[in-house]
Design a protein around this motif. Structure first.
Motif, PDB file in Angstrom:
ATOM      1  N   PRO A  55       5.683  59.006  20.883  1.00 60.12           N
ATOM      2  CA  PRO A  55       6.154  57.867  20.079  1.00 60.12           C
ATOM      3  C   PRO A  55       5.217  56.668  20.094  1.00 60.12           C
ATOM      4  O   PRO A  55       5.064  55.974  19.080  1.00 60.12           O
ATOM      5  CB  PRO A  55       7.497  57.524  20.716  1.00 60.12           C
ATOM      6  N   HIS A  63       9.852  54.865  13.801  1.00 60.36           N
ATOM      7  CA  HIS A  63      10.874  55.197  14.800  1.00 60.36           C
ATOM      8  C   HIS A  63      10.339  56.114  15.892  1.00 60.36           C
ATOM      9  O   HIS A  63      11.101  56.495  16.797  1.00 60.36           O
ATOM     10  CB  HIS A  63      12.069  55.859  14.111  1.00 60.36           C
ATOM     11  N   GLY A  64       9.066  56.476  15.820  1.00 60.94           N
ATOM     12  CA  GLY A  64       8.471  57.295  16.869  1.00 60.94           C
ATOM     13  C   GLY A  64       9.035  58.698  16.953  1.00 60.94           C
ATOM     14  O   GLY A  64       9.217  59.238  18.049  1.00 60.94           O
ATOM     15  N   VAL A  65       9.316  59.321  15.790  1.00 57.82           N
ATOM     16  CA  VAL A  65       9.914  60.666  15.791  1.00 57.82           C
ATOM     17  C   VAL A  65       9.010  61.693  15.120  1.00 57.82           C
ATOM     18  O   VAL A  65       9.474  62.754  14.709  1.00 57.82           O
ATOM     19  CB  VAL A  65      11.301  60.654  15.108  1.00 57.82           C
ATOM     20  N   SER A  70       9.038  57.900  10.029  1.00 58.75           N
ATOM     21  CA  SER A  70       8.868  58.694  11.249  1.00 58.75           C
ATOM     22  C   SER A  70       7.963  57.967  12.230  1.00 58.75           C
ATOM     23  O   SER A  70       8.196  57.969  13.447  1.00 58.75           O
ATOM     24  CB  SER A  70       8.284  60.072  10.908  1.00 58.75           C
ATOM     25  N   ARG A  71       6.930  57.332  11.697  1.00 58.33           N
ATOM     26  CA  ARG A  71       6.026  56.568  12.560  1.00 58.33           C
ATOM     27  C   ARG A  71       6.734  55.352  13.167  1.00 58.33           C
ATOM     28  O   ARG A  71       6.616  55.072  14.355  1.00 58.33           O
ATOM     29  CB  ARG A  71       4.810  56.119  11.750  1.00 58.33           C
TER      30      ARG A  71
END
Length: 264
Positions: free
Chosen positions: A184, A176-178, A173-174
């Motif tokens: 992000p 891909h900035g989600v 998640s980190r």
């Protein structure tokens, strides 16, 4: 580059992010639907979630066109026809999305829908209000969302979620900035709010750190580790060892910049 390389002065702990092992019998709360017809799936969903005639009408009008359109694509099963679908299809485990596919949607009340469909005793315990008494409302929502998202993306039940698995979800998640509720560019980990809850529940083993931050790093690297990491070598040691001290009254011919030795 791994996520540890971004913070090069810190060292990873023994916990490494690992994709959870797919269970031998994946959760199928409404039964095996891979070969079910669109009408059969809609009927099951309406029976489970259609608590009022109005809601049943909404579910039917939302799901039936989607499932009928899926049937026009080539492929042997519903999952093979399309990788992603709307929230109810994810919640009933009709389709297992990737993390990016899942986060490309903005679902309303997904955590409640997922929990109702899951019939997972451990998940119900996680949702208990007592497990969120020390959290702000925003943190509570993030905690619930991250758990449901991780279980959806990996196709597992809460019993199969390990510290390594949650750490994998957090780092992906980190990367891909989600991460929910974060910009992000901030590089925030997901799942930080639900980690201590799982520890308090006794779901994670006693060896697991109390927080995700402690699981990500064990503190600053030692000087020796930093030297080895960057392959720093003392190039003056050989010069110092091979240069004899000048006799009394004589001036050294060694350049001033080379008159020191450092021992790492």
């Amino acid at each position: 580059m791994t996520f540890y390389d971004r913070d090069f002065s810190f060292a990873p702990t023994a916990i490494q992010p690992v994709v959870p092992t797919p269970p031998k019998h994946p959760p199928r709360p409404l039964g095996e639907l891979s070969e079910a017809s669109a009408e059969e799936i809609v009927a099951l969903v309406c029976r489970k979630f259609g608590t009022t005639p109005r809601k049943e009408k909404y579910l039917r009008s939302s799901l039936l066109p989607l499932l009928v359109s899926l049937s026009r694509f080539p492929g042997g099963t519903q999952a093979g026809r399309l990788n992603t679908a709307e929230g109810y299809a994810f919640a009933i485990r009709l389709i297992q999305p990737s993390l990016l596919a899942f986060r490309s949607y903005n679902f309303l009340h997904y955590t409640d829908i997922f929990r109702e469909a899951a019939q997972d005793r451990l998940l119900d315990e996680f949702f208990e209000p007592s497990n969120a008494r020390s959290m702000a409302q925003k943190s509570h929502r993030q905690s619930r969302f991250d758990i449901c998202a991780a279980l959806t993306v990996y196709g597992i039940e809460l019993a199969d979620l390990t510290p390594e698995g949650l750490l994998h979800y957090a780092t992906e998640s980190r990367k891909h900035g989600v991460t929910l509720g974060e910009h992000p560019a901030d590089g925030c980990f997901a799942g930080t709010k639900c980690w201590p809850v799982l520890v308090d529940m006794g779901h994670f083993p006693e060896s697991a750190p109390r927080s995700m931050r402690s699981a990500v790093v064990r503190g600053q690297r030692s000087v020796d580790e930093l030297v080895d990491r960057h392959e720093i070598r003392n190039q003056t040691s050989a010069i110092c060892s091979s240069t004899t001290s000048p006799a009394a009254g004589q001036r050294s011919t060694t350049p001033r910049s080379r008159r020191w030795c450092t021992t790492w």
